[in-house]
Motif scaffolding. Structure first.
Motif, PDB file in Angstrom:
ATOM      1  N   GLY A 202       0.810  -1.206   0.000  1.00  0.00           N
ATOM      2  CA  GLY A 202       0.000   0.000   0.000  1.00  0.00           C
ATOM      3  C   GLY A 202       0.838   1.248   0.000  1.00  0.00           C
ATOM      4  N   PRO A 203       0.199   2.385   0.048  1.00  0.00           N
ATOM      5  CA  PRO A 203      -1.245   2.585   0.112  1.00  0.00           C
ATOM      6  C   PRO A 203      -1.908   2.258  -1.222  1.00  0.00           C
ATOM      7  CG  PRO A 203      -0.146   4.689  -0.041  1.00  0.00           C
ATOM      8  CD  PRO A 203       0.931   3.655   0.052  1.00  0.00           C
ATOM      9  N   VAL A 204      -3.209   1.958  -1.172  1.00  0.00           N
ATOM     10  CA  VAL A 204      -3.933   1.589  -2.384  1.00  0.00           C
ATOM     11  C   VAL A 204      -5.227   2.380  -2.501  1.00  0.00           C
ATOM     12  CG1 VAL A 204      -3.010  -0.766  -2.459  1.00  0.00           C
ATOM     13  CG2 VAL A 204      -5.164  -0.338  -1.295  1.00  0.00           C
ATOM     14  N   GLU A 205      -5.672   2.524  -3.730  1.00  0.00           N
ATOM     15  CA  GLU A 205      -6.964   3.126  -4.048  1.00  0.00           C
ATOM     16  C   GLU A 205      -7.635   2.174  -5.022  1.00  0.00           C
ATOM     17  OE1 GLU A 205      -7.606   7.482  -4.954  1.00  0.00           O
ATOM     18  OE2 GLU A 205      -7.740   6.582  -6.958  1.00  0.00           O
ATOM     19  N   LEU A 206      -8.823   1.697  -4.678  1.00  0.00           N
ATOM     20  CA  LEU A 206      -9.552   0.749  -5.514  1.00  0.00           C
ATOM     21  C   LEU A 206     -10.815   1.400  -6.048  1.00  0.00           C
ATOM     22  CD1 LEU A 206      -9.398  -2.316  -3.109  1.00  0.00           C
ATOM     23  CD2 LEU A 206      -7.925  -1.868  -5.065  1.00  0.00           C
ATOM     24  N   ILE A 207     -11.100   1.133  -7.315  1.00  0.00           N
ATOM     25  CA  ILE A 207     -12.333   1.616  -7.929  1.00  0.00           C
ATOM     26  C   ILE A 207     -13.236   0.407  -8.123  1.00  0.00           C
ATOM     27  CG2 ILE A 207     -13.368   2.789  -9.893  1.00  0.00           C
ATOM     28  CD1 ILE A 207     -10.585   4.089 -10.324  1.00  0.00           C
ATOM     29  N   MET A 208     -14.379   0.406  -7.445  1.00  0.00           N
ATOM     30  CA  MET A 208     -15.312  -0.703  -7.488  1.00  0.00           C
ATOM     31  C   MET A 208     -16.143  -0.651  -8.770  1.00  0.00           C
ATOM     32  SD  MET A 208     -14.406  -2.064  -4.681  1.00  0.00           S
ATOM     33  CE  MET A 208     -15.639  -3.309  -4.458  1.00  0.00           C
ATOM     34  N   ASP A 209     -16.897  -1.745  -9.037  1.00  0.00           N
ATOM     35  CA  ASP A 209     -17.736  -1.829 -10.234  1.00  0.00           C
ATOM     36  C   ASP A 209     -18.708  -0.665 -10.366  1.00  0.00           C
ATOM     37  OD1 ASP A 209     -16.597  -4.159 -11.150  1.00  0.00           O
ATOM     38  OD2 ASP A 209     -18.123  -5.460 -10.276  1.00  0.00           O
ATOM     39  N   ASP A 210     -19.239  -0.203  -9.231  1.00  0.00           N
ATOM     40  CA  ASP A 210     -20.230   0.874  -9.272  1.00  0.00           C
ATOM     41  C   ASP A 210     -19.600   2.268  -9.289  1.00  0.00           C
ATOM     42  OD1 ASP A 210     -19.278   1.122  -6.701  1.00  0.00           O
ATOM     43  OD2 ASP A 210     -21.222   0.837  -5.726  1.00  0.00           O
ATOM     44  N   GLY A 211     -18.257   2.334  -9.363  1.00  0.00           N
ATOM     45  CA  GLY A 211     -17.567   3.615  -9.408  1.00  0.00           C
ATOM     46  C   GLY A 211     -17.133   4.138  -8.052  1.00  0.00           C
ATOM     47  N   THR A 212     -17.556   3.474  -6.974  1.00  0.00           N
ATOM     48  CA  THR A 212     -17.155   3.864  -5.637  1.00  0.00           C
ATOM     49  C   THR A 212     -15.649   3.670  -5.485  1.00  0.00           C
ATOM     50  OG1 THR A 212     -19.268   3.086  -4.783  1.00  0.00           O
ATOM     51  CG2 THR A 212     -17.519   3.424  -3.170  1.00  0.00           C
ATOM     52  N   VAL A 213     -14.990   4.622  -4.834  1.00  0.00           N
ATOM     53  CA  VAL A 213     -13.553   4.527  -4.598  1.00  0.00           C
ATOM     54  C   VAL A 213     -13.322   4.209  -3.127  1.00  0.00           C
ATOM     55  CG1 VAL A 213     -11.362   5.780  -4.649  1.00  0.00           C
ATOM     56  CG2 VAL A 213     -13.067   6.168  -6.439  1.00  0.00           C
ATOM     57  N   VAL A 214     -12.557   3.158  -2.856  1.00  0.00           N
ATOM     58  CA  VAL A 214     -12.188   2.807  -1.491  1.00  0.00           C
ATOM     59  C   VAL A 214     -10.670   2.880  -1.388  1.00  0.00           C
ATOM     60  CG1 VAL A 214     -14.207   1.411  -0.955  1.00  0.00           C
ATOM     61  CG2 VAL A 214     -12.264   0.338  -2.031  1.00  0.00           C
ATOM     62  N   THR A 215     -10.180   3.360  -0.253  1.00  0.00           N
ATOM     63  CA  THR A 215      -8.742   3.540  -0.083  1.00  0.00           C
ATOM     64  C   THR A 215      -8.264   2.925   1.220  1.00  0.00           C
ATOM     65  OG1 THR A 215      -9.032   5.673   1.009  1.00  0.00           O
ATOM     66  CG2 THR A 215      -8.736   5.720  -1.369  1.00  0.00           C
ATOM     67  N   SER A 216      -6.987   2.624   1.255  1.00  0.00           N
ATOM     68  CA  SER A 216      -6.331   2.178   2.479  1.00  0.00           C
ATOM     69  C   SER A 216      -4.918   2.732   2.465  1.00  0.00           C
ATOM     70  CB  SER A 216      -6.279   0.647   2.551  1.00  0.00           C
ATOM     71  OG  SER A 216      -5.515   0.244   3.663  1.00  0.00           O
ATOM     72  N   ASP A 217      -4.480   3.255   3.581  1.00  0.00           N
ATOM     73  CA  ASP A 217      -3.121   3.782   3.670  1.00  0.00           C
ATOM     74  C   ASP A 217      -2.180   2.833   4.402  1.00  0.00           C
ATOM     75  OD1 ASP A 217      -4.148   4.087   6.189  1.00  0.00           O
ATOM     76  OD2 ASP A 217      -3.653   6.208   6.384  1.00  0.00           O
ATOM     77  N   ARG A 218      -2.618   1.599   4.592  1.00  0.00           N
ATOM     78  CA  ARG A 218      -1.773   0.602   5.257  1.00  0.00           C
ATOM     79  C   ARG A 218      -0.590   0.228   4.366  1.00  0.00           C
ATOM     80  NH1 ARG A 218      -4.930  -3.290   9.062  1.00  0.00           N
ATOM     81  NH2 ARG A 218      -2.826  -4.084   9.047  1.00  0.00           N
ATOM     82  N   PHE A 219       0.487  -0.289   4.961  1.00  0.00           N
ATOM     83  CA  PHE A 219       1.675  -0.644   4.182  1.00  0.00           C
ATOM     84  C   PHE A 219       1.458  -1.891   3.331  1.00  0.00           C
ATOM     85  CE2 PHE A 219       2.089  -3.063   8.034  1.00  0.00           C
ATOM     86  CZ  PHE A 219       2.643  -4.260   7.637  1.00  0.00           C
ATOM     87  N   CYS A 220       0.498  -2.739   3.705  1.00  0.00           N
ATOM     88  CA  CYS A 220       0.150  -3.923   2.931  1.00  0.00           C
ATOM     89  C   CYS A 220      -1.323  -4.223   3.176  1.00  0.00           C
ATOM     90  CB  CYS A 220       1.007  -5.113   3.343  1.00  0.00           C
ATOM     91  SG  CYS A 220       0.720  -6.598   2.349  1.00  0.00           S
ATOM     92  N   VAL A 221      -2.065  -4.468   2.108  1.00  0.00           N
ATOM     93  CA  VAL A 221      -3.481  -4.788   2.248  1.00  0.00           C
ATOM     94  C   VAL A 221      -3.767  -6.146   1.634  1.00  0.00           C
ATOM     95  CG1 VAL A 221      -4.270  -2.398   2.325  1.00  0.00           C
ATOM     96  CG2 VAL A 221      -4.125  -3.562   0.144  1.00  0.00           C
ATOM     97  N   ALA A 222      -4.754  -6.832   2.175  1.00  0.00           N
ATOM     98  CA  ALA A 222      -5.186  -8.125   1.655  1.00  0.00           C
ATOM     99  C   ALA A 222      -6.517  -7.912   0.952  1.00  0.00           C
ATOM    100  CB  ALA A 222      -5.330  -9.136   2.789  1.00  0.00           C
TER     101      ALA A 222
END
Length: 67
Positions: A24-44
């Motif tokens: 990480g950090p990561v930013e994910l764009i979901m199917d519906d366009g919603t953006v979810v983020t995490s600032d952790r050093f590693c995400v599962a």
């Protein structure tokens, strides 16, 4: 998040019968366009879609029946 010459590539670890581990950090764009983020050093990230916290893994894959 487009890569620039100065931004390093993200490392993704693919695990058999487990989550995708992403540095990480990561930013994910979901199917519906919603953006979810995490600032952790590693995400599962959930790969089996059994997680109650999808897209984040909650280890629900461990309860899967193996044949």
């Amino acid at each position: 998040m487009p890569r620039t010459p100065r931004s390093p590539a993200r490392r993704v670890r693919v695990r058999t019968d487990g989550p995708l581990l992403v540095e990480g950090p990561v930013e994910l764009i979901m199917d519906d366009g919603t953006v979810v983020t995490s600032d952790r050093f590693c995400v599962a990230l959930c790969a089996c879609r059994r997680s109650r916290r999808f897209p984040w893994c909650d280890t629900s894959h461990r309860r899967r029946d193996r044949r």
